[in-house]
Design an enzyme around this catalytic site. Structure first.
Site, PDB file in Angstrom:
ATOM      1  N   GLY A 192       0.732  -1.139   0.000  1.00 19.57           N
ATOM      2  CA  GLY A 192      -0.010   0.179  -0.109  1.00 19.57           C
ATOM      3  C   GLY A 192       0.813   1.345   0.059  1.00 19.57           C
ATOM      4  O   GLY A 192       1.901   1.040   0.126  1.00 19.57           O
ATOM      5  N   VAL A 216       0.993   3.968   2.004  1.00 15.14           N
ATOM      6  CA  VAL A 216       1.821   4.086   3.523  1.00 15.14           C
ATOM      7  C   VAL A 216       2.754   3.011   3.686  1.00 15.14           C
ATOM      8  O   VAL A 216       4.177   3.440   4.074  1.00 15.14           O
ATOM      9  CB  VAL A 216       0.888   4.353   4.294  1.00 15.14           C
ATOM     10  CG1 VAL A 216       1.470   4.685   5.931  1.00 15.14           C
ATOM     11  CG2 VAL A 216       0.076   5.773   4.209  1.00 15.14           C
ATOM     12  N   ALA A 263      -5.260  -1.707   5.028  1.00 16.07           N
ATOM     13  CA  ALA A 263      -6.780  -1.144   5.334  1.00 16.07           C
ATOM     14  C   ALA A 263      -7.533  -1.536   4.205  1.00 16.07           C
ATOM     15  O   ALA A 263      -7.026  -1.844   3.070  1.00 16.07           O
ATOM     16  CB  ALA A 263      -6.814   0.156   5.656  1.00 16.07           C
ATOM     17  N   TYR A 264      -8.725  -1.764   4.390  1.00 12.55           N
ATOM     18  CA  TYR A 264      -9.787  -1.635   3.047  1.00 12.55           C
ATOM     19  C   TYR A 264      -9.930  -0.186   2.835  1.00 12.55           C
ATOM     20  O   TYR A 264     -10.601   0.688   3.609  1.00 12.55           O
ATOM     21  CB  TYR A 264     -10.937  -2.369   3.642  1.00 12.55           C
ATOM     22  CG  TYR A 264     -11.868  -2.394   2.393  1.00 12.55           C
ATOM     23  CD1 TYR A 264     -12.431  -3.387   1.815  1.00 12.55           C
ATOM     24  CD2 TYR A 264     -12.707  -1.007   2.127  1.00 12.55           C
ATOM     25  CE1 TYR A 264     -13.403  -3.410   0.891  1.00 12.55           C
ATOM     26  CE2 TYR A 264     -13.606  -1.012   1.148  1.00 12.55           C
ATOM     27  CZ  TYR A 264     -13.842  -2.450   0.550  1.00 12.55           C
ATOM     28  OH  TYR A 264     -14.868  -2.381  -0.490  1.00 12.55           O
ATOM     29  N   TYR A 266     -17.033   3.002   5.030  1.00 16.12           N
ATOM     30  CA  TYR A 266     -15.758   3.404   5.375  1.00 16.12           C
ATOM     31  C   TYR A 266     -15.121   3.952   6.634  1.00 16.12           C
ATOM     32  O   TYR A 266     -14.324   3.381   7.604  1.00 16.12           O
ATOM     33  CB  TYR A 266     -14.815   3.954   4.042  1.00 16.12           C
ATOM     34  CG  TYR A 266     -13.236   4.232   4.248  1.00 16.12           C
ATOM     35  CD1 TYR A 266     -12.455   3.300   4.609  1.00 16.12           C
ATOM     36  CD2 TYR A 266     -13.004   5.574   4.458  1.00 16.12           C
ATOM     37  CE1 TYR A 266     -11.139   3.547   4.470  1.00 16.12           C
ATOM     38  CE2 TYR A 266     -11.602   5.794   4.858  1.00 16.12           C
ATOM     39  CZ  TYR A 266     -10.620   4.902   4.625  1.00 16.12           C
ATOM     40  OH  TYR A 266      -9.375   5.048   5.039  1.00 16.12           O
TER      41      TYR A 266
HETATM   42  N1  LIG Z   1      -5.711   6.569   0.961  1.00 13.56           N
HETATM   43  C1  LIG Z   1      -6.128   7.525   1.545  1.00 13.56           C
HETATM   44  O1  LIG Z   1      -6.404   8.852   0.926  1.00 13.56           O
HETATM   45  C2  LIG Z   1      -6.222   7.842   3.077  1.00 13.56           C
HETATM   46  C3  LIG Z   1      -6.810   8.753   3.583  1.00 13.56           C
HETATM   47  C4  LIG Z   1      -7.025   8.686   5.088  1.00 13.56           C
HETATM   48  C5  LIG Z   1      -6.524   7.650   5.795  1.00 13.56           C
HETATM   49  N2  LIG Z   1      -5.949   6.453   5.090  1.00 13.56           N
HETATM   50  C6  LIG Z   1      -5.678   5.451   5.998  1.00 13.56           C
HETATM   51  O2  LIG Z   1      -4.186   5.375   5.831  1.00 13.56           O
HETATM   52  C7  LIG Z   1      -3.937   3.835   5.906  1.00 13.56           C
HETATM   53  C8  LIG Z   1      -2.955   3.818   4.815  1.00 13.56           C
HETATM   54  O3  LIG Z   1      -3.789   3.835   3.489  1.00 13.56           O
HETATM   55  P1  LIG Z   1      -2.863   3.713   2.099  1.00 13.56           P
HETATM   56  O4  LIG Z   1      -3.468   4.806   1.258  1.00 13.56           O
HETATM   57  O5  LIG Z   1      -1.485   3.211   2.316  1.00 13.56           O
HETATM   58  O6  LIG Z   1      -3.857   2.565   1.488  1.00 13.56           O
HETATM   59  P2  LIG Z   1      -3.487   1.556   0.270  1.00 13.56           P
HETATM   60  O7  LIG Z   1      -2.477   2.222  -0.567  1.00 13.56           O
HETATM   61  O8  LIG Z   1      -5.047   1.212  -0.312  1.00 13.56           O
HETATM   62  O9  LIG Z   1      -2.985   0.158   1.225  1.00 13.56           O
HETATM   63  C9  LIG Z   1      -4.028  -0.530   1.539  1.00 13.56           C
HETATM   64  C10 LIG Z   1      -2.863  -1.830   1.751  1.00 13.56           C
HETATM   65  O10 LIG Z   1      -3.643  -2.552   2.533  1.00 13.56           O
HETATM   66  C11 LIG Z   1      -3.756  -4.118   2.017  1.00 13.56           C
HETATM   67  N3  LIG Z   1      -4.836  -4.928   2.036  1.00 13.56           N
HETATM   68  C12 LIG Z   1      -6.157  -4.449   1.951  1.00 13.56           C
HETATM   69  N4  LIG Z   1      -6.820  -5.585   2.511  1.00 13.56           N
HETATM   70  C13 LIG Z   1      -5.958  -6.698   2.799  1.00 13.56           C
HETATM   71  C14 LIG Z   1      -5.996  -8.014   3.598  1.00 13.56           C
HETATM   72  N5  LIG Z   1      -7.331  -8.492   3.592  1.00 13.56           N
HETATM   73  N6  LIG Z   1      -5.005  -8.328   4.135  1.00 13.56           N
HETATM   74  C15 LIG Z   1      -4.040  -7.650   4.195  1.00 13.56           C
HETATM   75  N7  LIG Z   1      -3.642  -6.564   3.622  1.00 13.56           N
HETATM   76  C16 LIG Z   1      -4.653  -5.984   2.833  1.00 13.56           C
HETATM   77  C17 LIG Z   1      -3.470  -3.762   0.539  1.00 13.56           C
HETATM   78  O11 LIG Z   1      -3.194  -4.980  -0.221  1.00 13.56           O
HETATM   79  P3  LIG Z   1      -2.853  -5.135  -1.608  1.00 13.56           P
HETATM   80  O12 LIG Z   1      -1.724  -4.132  -2.190  1.00 13.56           O
HETATM   81  O13 LIG Z   1      -2.749  -6.625  -1.933  1.00 13.56           O
HETATM   82  O14 LIG Z   1      -4.377  -4.669  -2.388  1.00 13.56           O
HETATM   83  C18 LIG Z   1      -2.836  -2.603   0.474  1.00 13.56           C
HETATM   84  O15 LIG Z   1      -1.388  -2.833   0.530  1.00 13.56           O
HETATM   85  C19 LIG Z   1      -5.071   3.327   5.967  1.00 13.56           C
HETATM   86  O16 LIG Z   1      -5.341   2.912   7.325  1.00 13.56           O
HETATM   87  C20 LIG Z   1      -6.031   4.182   5.405  1.00 13.56           C
HETATM   88  O17 LIG Z   1      -7.234   4.028   6.146  1.00 13.56           O
HETATM   89  C21 LIG Z   1      -5.710   6.684   3.734  1.00 13.56           C
END
Ligand SMILES: NC(=O)c1ccc[n+]([C@@H]2O[C@H](COP(=O)([O-])OP(=O)(O)OC[C@H]3O[C@@H](n4cnc5c(N)ncnc54)[C@H](OP(=O)(O)O)[C@@H]3O)[C@@H](O)[C@H]2O)c1
Length: 303
Positions: free
Chosen positions: A7, A9, A60-61, A125
């Site tokens: 992901g 982060v 995360a999802y 979410y």
């Molecule tokens: N993205 C945003 O704009 C945003 C905003 C606010 C807060 N956040 C929070 O910040 C944190 C990091 O977000 P991010 O942007 O890095 O998210 P991201 O790029 O969507 O990455 C999420 C990761 O979680 C993994 N994942 C999903 N389902 C899984 C499962 N069942 N088992 C194991 N791993 C699983 C995914 O795996 P795959 O690579 O295999 O799919 C992916 O590597 C999260 O807590 C998110 O809620 C994000």
């Protein structure tokens, strides 16, 4: 033990941790194939085997709109998995660093949210992420929960990449201008987490630090402001770098309202997060979102 390394982060954290001599030998990184967070038994087994001192869980999802029709899966990954991680960590005396979101708020406040403000998520979410936070708090182990917003970077799928693609294909864009927040780079988040970790390693700060923290780049803008800045800054850098020009100019990015761009999940109108608690407890402040955008653009692989 670091989850979600594919992901945004997770990848940024892995990249930074691997540059630190001490951490690079000590970090166990796990992608979805090595630890599926919907598998409760697997979480218990992995934590028992790895016996980490610290679990960092950026997995995360994150499919905000899809979550409206997949609530069970969103809750399994965003609420149940953090609960089990926290319980397993507590059993072995490990600490937990977890990530959450601006979407835990309703967005009706007229100024930036502080960690003491009431939460009121508008979407599945947001509710699932808040349930994850609550579960960690209920377990009561030493933890840090970083609420961040609008995450983007050179790695992964995100708004920056989408705007650059659309701006190279189309003559005009229509972007929502009535949702405010702080675009935050995955690298900035990882950098801040590492600063916090190094302070904790050194026994600083000495007061109680467990709890929730806002962690976003400084300043604020709208999605329209962010898109315009992406096009402006790309265009500035593009000539030097021999990158292909964009079709869109900043003047052709039209500001629209949320009601003009309906989505399955409601978003908060105000996603601005006050980060003074992070500055107070850890002396960590993040750079301005626009300065960070320039750095991230320069780090994009040659197109
Ligand atoms: N993205 C945003 O704009 C945003 C905003 C606010 C807060 N956040 C929070 O910040 C944190 C990091 O977000 P991010 O942007 O890095 O998210 P991201 O790029 O969507 O990455 C999420 C990761 O979680 C993994 N994942 C999903 N389902 C899984 C499962 N069942 N088992 C194991 N791993 C699983 C995914 O795996 P795959 O690579 O295999 O799919 C992916 O590597 C999260 O807590 C998110 O809620 C994000």
């Amino acid at each position: 033990m670091l989850t979600g390394v594919n992901g945004q982060v997770g990848h940024a954290l892995q990249a930074l941790l691997s540059k630190h001599a001490w951490y690079s030998n000590a970090v166990i990184t796990l992608d979805r194939t090595q630890l599926d967070l919907t598998d409760a038994d697997a979480i218990c087994r992995v934590v028992e085997t790895v016996k980490p001192d610290l679990i960092i869980n950026p997995a995360a999802y994150t499919a905000v709109d899809k979550a409206e029709t997949e609530p069970e899966l969103a809750y399994a990954i965003n609420a149940t998995a953090p609960k089990i991680l926290a319980e397993e960590a507590a059993k072995i005396g490990a600490k937990l660093i977890h990530f959450s979101t601006d979407y835990v708020y309703s967005g009706t406040k007229l100024s930036a949210y502080t960690e003491d403000d009431a939460t009121q998520p508008l979407s599945v979410y947001g509710k699932s992420k808040l349930a994850g936070e609550d579960a960690i708090r209920a377990v009561g182990l030493p933890h840090l929960i970083f609420r961040t917003s609008w995450v983007y970077g050179a790695y992964g799928n995100n708004f920056l990449k989408t705007i650059l693609r659309l701006a190279s294909e189309r003559d005009a864009l229509r972007i929502v201008a009535d949702q405010l927040g702080a675009p935050t780079s995955s690298h900035s988040i990882a950098q801040a987490v590492l600063e916090v970790l190094s302070q904790l390693e050194n026994g600083q700060p000495q007061n109680e630090v467990t709890g929730v923290y806002h962690l976003v780049n400084a300043g604020q803008t709208s999605w329209h402001g962010f898109a315009t800045a992406i096009v402006e800054e790309y265009t500035r850098i593009q000539a030097d770098r021999n990158w292909p020009p964009l079709k869109v100019t900043p003047a052709n990015i039209q500001a629209i309202g949320t009601h003009d761009f309906p989505t399955p999940a409601a978003r908060p109108a105000n996603s601005c997060l006050d980060c003074s608690k992070l500055a107070r407890n850890f002396l960590v402040t993040l750079p301005n979102w626009r300065d960070t955008l320039v750095v991230e653009l320069k780090n994009l692989p040659m197109r």
